[in-house]
Design a protein around this motif. Structure first.
Motif, mmCIF file in Angstrom:
data_model
loop_
_atom_site.group_PDB
_atom_site.id
_atom_site.type_symbol
_atom_site.label_atom_id
_atom_site.label_comp_id
_atom_site.label_asym_id
_atom_site.label_seq_id
_atom_site.Cartn_x
_atom_site.Cartn_y
_atom_site.Cartn_z
ATOM 1 N N HIS A 144 0.649 -1.196 0.008
ATOM 2 C CA HIS A 144 0.039 0.049 0.136
ATOM 3 C C HIS A 144 0.792 1.207 -0.036
ATOM 4 O O HIS A 144 0.447 2.290 0.534
ATOM 5 C CB HIS A 144 -0.963 0.186 1.169
ATOM 6 N N LEU A 145 1.862 1.103 -0.727
ATOM 7 C CA LEU A 145 2.813 2.312 -0.853
ATOM 8 C C LEU A 145 2.242 3.406 -1.822
ATOM 9 O O LEU A 145 2.749 4.536 -1.758
ATOM 10 C CB LEU A 145 4.220 2.006 -1.091
ATOM 11 N N ILE A 146 1.490 2.681 -2.772
ATOM 12 C CA ILE A 146 0.898 3.787 -3.853
ATOM 13 C C ILE A 146 -0.326 4.256 -3.552
ATOM 14 O O ILE A 146 -0.578 5.387 -3.476
ATOM 15 C CB ILE A 146 0.954 3.052 -5.259
ATOM 16 N N TRP A 147 -1.291 3.333 -3.177
ATOM 17 C CA TRP A 147 -2.541 3.778 -2.767
ATOM 18 C C TRP A 147 -2.845 3.092 -1.369
ATOM 19 O O TRP A 147 -2.784 2.126 -1.308
ATOM 20 C CB TRP A 147 -3.777 3.131 -3.578
ATOM 21 N N THR A 148 -3.287 3.841 -0.310
ATOM 22 C CA THR A 148 -3.545 3.175 1.159
ATOM 23 C C THR A 148 -5.080 2.954 1.033
ATOM 24 O O THR A 148 -5.426 2.057 1.879
ATOM 25 C CB THR A 148 -3.177 4.074 2.120
ATOM 26 N N ASP A 149 -5.835 3.506 0.418
ATOM 27 C CA ASP A 149 -7.477 3.392 0.510
ATOM 28 C C ASP A 149 -8.150 3.529 -0.893
ATOM 29 O O ASP A 149 -7.712 4.732 -1.466
ATOM 30 C CB ASP A 149 -8.018 4.073 1.465
ATOM 31 N N VAL A 150 -8.910 2.814 -1.514
ATOM 32 C CA VAL A 150 -9.436 2.894 -2.836
ATOM 33 C C VAL A 150 -10.739 2.490 -2.646
ATOM 34 O O VAL A 150 -11.122 1.626 -2.066
ATOM 35 C CB VAL A 150 -8.773 1.900 -3.790
ATOM 36 N N ARG A 151 -11.688 3.610 -3.290
ATOM 37 C CA ARG A 151 -13.065 3.385 -3.118
ATOM 38 C C ARG A 151 -13.799 3.839 -4.219
ATOM 39 O O ARG A 151 -13.194 4.852 -5.171
ATOM 40 C CB ARG A 151 -13.613 3.892 -1.904
ATOM 41 N N LEU A 152 -14.925 3.652 -4.533
ATOM 42 C CA LEU A 152 -15.847 4.480 -5.487
ATOM 43 C C LEU A 152 -16.831 5.581 -4.854
ATOM 44 O O LEU A 152 -17.211 5.394 -3.737
ATOM 45 C CB LEU A 152 -17.005 3.411 -6.245
ATOM 46 N N GLU A 153 -16.867 6.567 -5.643
ATOM 47 C CA GLU A 153 -17.747 7.755 -5.145
ATOM 48 C C GLU A 153 -18.607 8.176 -6.162
ATOM 49 O O GLU A 153 -18.267 7.917 -7.459
ATOM 50 C CB GLU A 153 -16.874 8.968 -4.568
ATOM 51 N N ASN A 154 -19.806 8.598 -5.618
ATOM 52 C CA ASN A 154 -20.934 9.099 -6.849
ATOM 53 C C ASN A 154 -20.561 10.698 -7.080
ATOM 54 O O ASN A 154 -20.931 11.305 -6.198
ATOM 55 C CB ASN A 154 -22.327 8.855 -6.251
ATOM 56 N N SER A 155 -20.123 10.904 -8.161
ATOM 57 C CA SER A 155 -19.934 12.197 -8.513
ATOM 58 C C SER A 155 -21.122 13.082 -8.700
ATOM 59 O O SER A 155 -21.160 14.277 -8.958
ATOM 60 C CB SER A 155 -19.296 12.602 -9.601
ATOM 61 N N GLY A 156 -22.285 12.398 -8.662
ATOM 62 C CA GLY A 156 -23.624 13.228 -8.887
ATOM 63 C C GLY A 156 -24.143 12.759 -10.296
ATOM 64 O O GLY A 156 -25.157 12.662 -10.558
ATOM 65 N N VAL A 157 -23.108 12.349 -11.234
ATOM 66 C CA VAL A 157 -23.548 12.172 -12.811
ATOM 67 C C VAL A 157 -23.170 10.639 -12.960
ATOM 68 O O VAL A 157 -23.792 9.826 -13.462
ATOM 69 C CB VAL A 157 -22.984 12.911 -13.657
#
Length: 317
Positions: A122-135
């Motif tokens: 996890h030296l590049i990404w420590t947390d990865v998730r999806l978010e809703n931008s509204g569109v």
């Protein structure tokens, strides 16, 4: 694998087309200093834009993670290729020794290794998730220390490129300065765009850098066709050349003038801005025999006559 529609894909696809076209164009002129690394640069930019479009169109996290890893191939190549291109373009190709090229390749290879093994450290990404931008759904990630080290290294390479181009802008003959200015725009625009994206200065988590390649590609394409960016390349030379009493004219492989000192300008009766980029035959219209006689010569010594009437002069060629 599910897909979603986003209008942001269209400018990215334009960036892919423009970058790929410039890669092919410059590779065909790879004998010109700077053309080969520029071809690699544009190919990496095309890959970055295309894979980013695929990530934006994805809707599940594993697919987005996969495209994010693939995207890093272009991401790590772009700053290194920019620097190599600038070094060659300004005539400092001797800096690109085998040892230095290997050193420049170490950081990109290390980052790619960390990207593809991120789940272990996890030296590049420590947390990865999806978010809703509204569109539409977008990727959101918290970054590890290796990401920030790579970002700092990238900005360092780009800033060195900017410094070298500014130095070339100051020192180059006036006829070359517009070319260098075009390239400055080409390196500064994605640099600013990437800073905005990396520091999270946007209202939605989008990467502006690949989008900026659309504009960069169009600017460079304009420079190629308007100012013959890869037909007339500045020749790195000492100011001593300008002080030589004899006329000095430098030609490219196609017989076009790429540099001319003041003495030669006086002999030809034209300024550098009128001479550079012109075929030598167009400047010596009264002596086509000279062009034919010495077209394939690598060494020559002769007495020649130029001009008519009172303007007639004898020169040692």
């Amino acid at each position: 694998m599910n897909w979603q529609y986003t209008p942001l894909v269209f400018p990215l696809l334009i960036a892919v087309a423009v970058s790929a076209g410039l890669a092919v164009y410059s590779w065909r002129r790879r004998l010109v200093l700077g053309a080969a690394p520029f071809a690699l640069l544009m190919l990496a930019a095309a890959e970055w834009s295309l894979v980013y479009a695929l990530r934006l169109s994805s809707t599940d996290l594993p697919t987005m993670l996969f495209w994010s890893k693939v995207r890093y191939i272009g991401i790590v190549i772009v700053p290194t290729a920019w620097l190599a291109f600038v070094i060659q373009y300004i005539g400092r190709e001797k800096w690109l020794t085998l040892r230095n090229v290997i050193l420049l390749a170490l950081e990109p290879l290390a980052v790619l290794t960390l990207v593809w093994t991120n789940e272990a450290h996890h030296l590049i990404w420590t947390d990865v998730r999806l978010e809703n931008s509204g569109v539409f759904l977008v990727w959101k990630a918290a970054h590890g220390i290796a990401f920030w080290i790579h970002a700092a290294y990238t900005y360092l390479l780009l800033l060195v490129s900017v410094a070298l181009l500014i130095q070339a802008l100051i020192r180059s003959p006036r006829v070359y300065r517009v070319q260098v200015a075009v390239l400055l725009v080409g390196v500064v625009l994605p640099l600013v765009a990437d800073v905005f994206s990396t520091l999270g200065l946007l209202s939605i988590p989008l990467d502006l850098a690949p989008l900026s390649f659309t504009v960069v590609g169009l600017v460079v394409a304009w420079g190629i066709f308007r100012f013959r960016l890869f037909d007339i390349v500045p020749v790195a030379r000492s100011a001593v050349v300008d002080s030589i009493g004899g006329g000095v004219i430098a030609l490219d492989l196609q017989g076009r003038v790429v540099d001319v000192n003041p003495a030669a300008q006086k002999i030809l009766g034209h300024s550098a801005s009128e001479i550079v980029g012109q075929p030598l035959g167009r400047l010596l219209v009264d002596r086509p025999d000279l062009i034919e006689q010495y077209r394939s010569a690598t060494e020559a010594e002769a007495e020649i006559t130029l001009g008519q009437g009172e303007a007639r002069r004898d020169y040692e060629l």
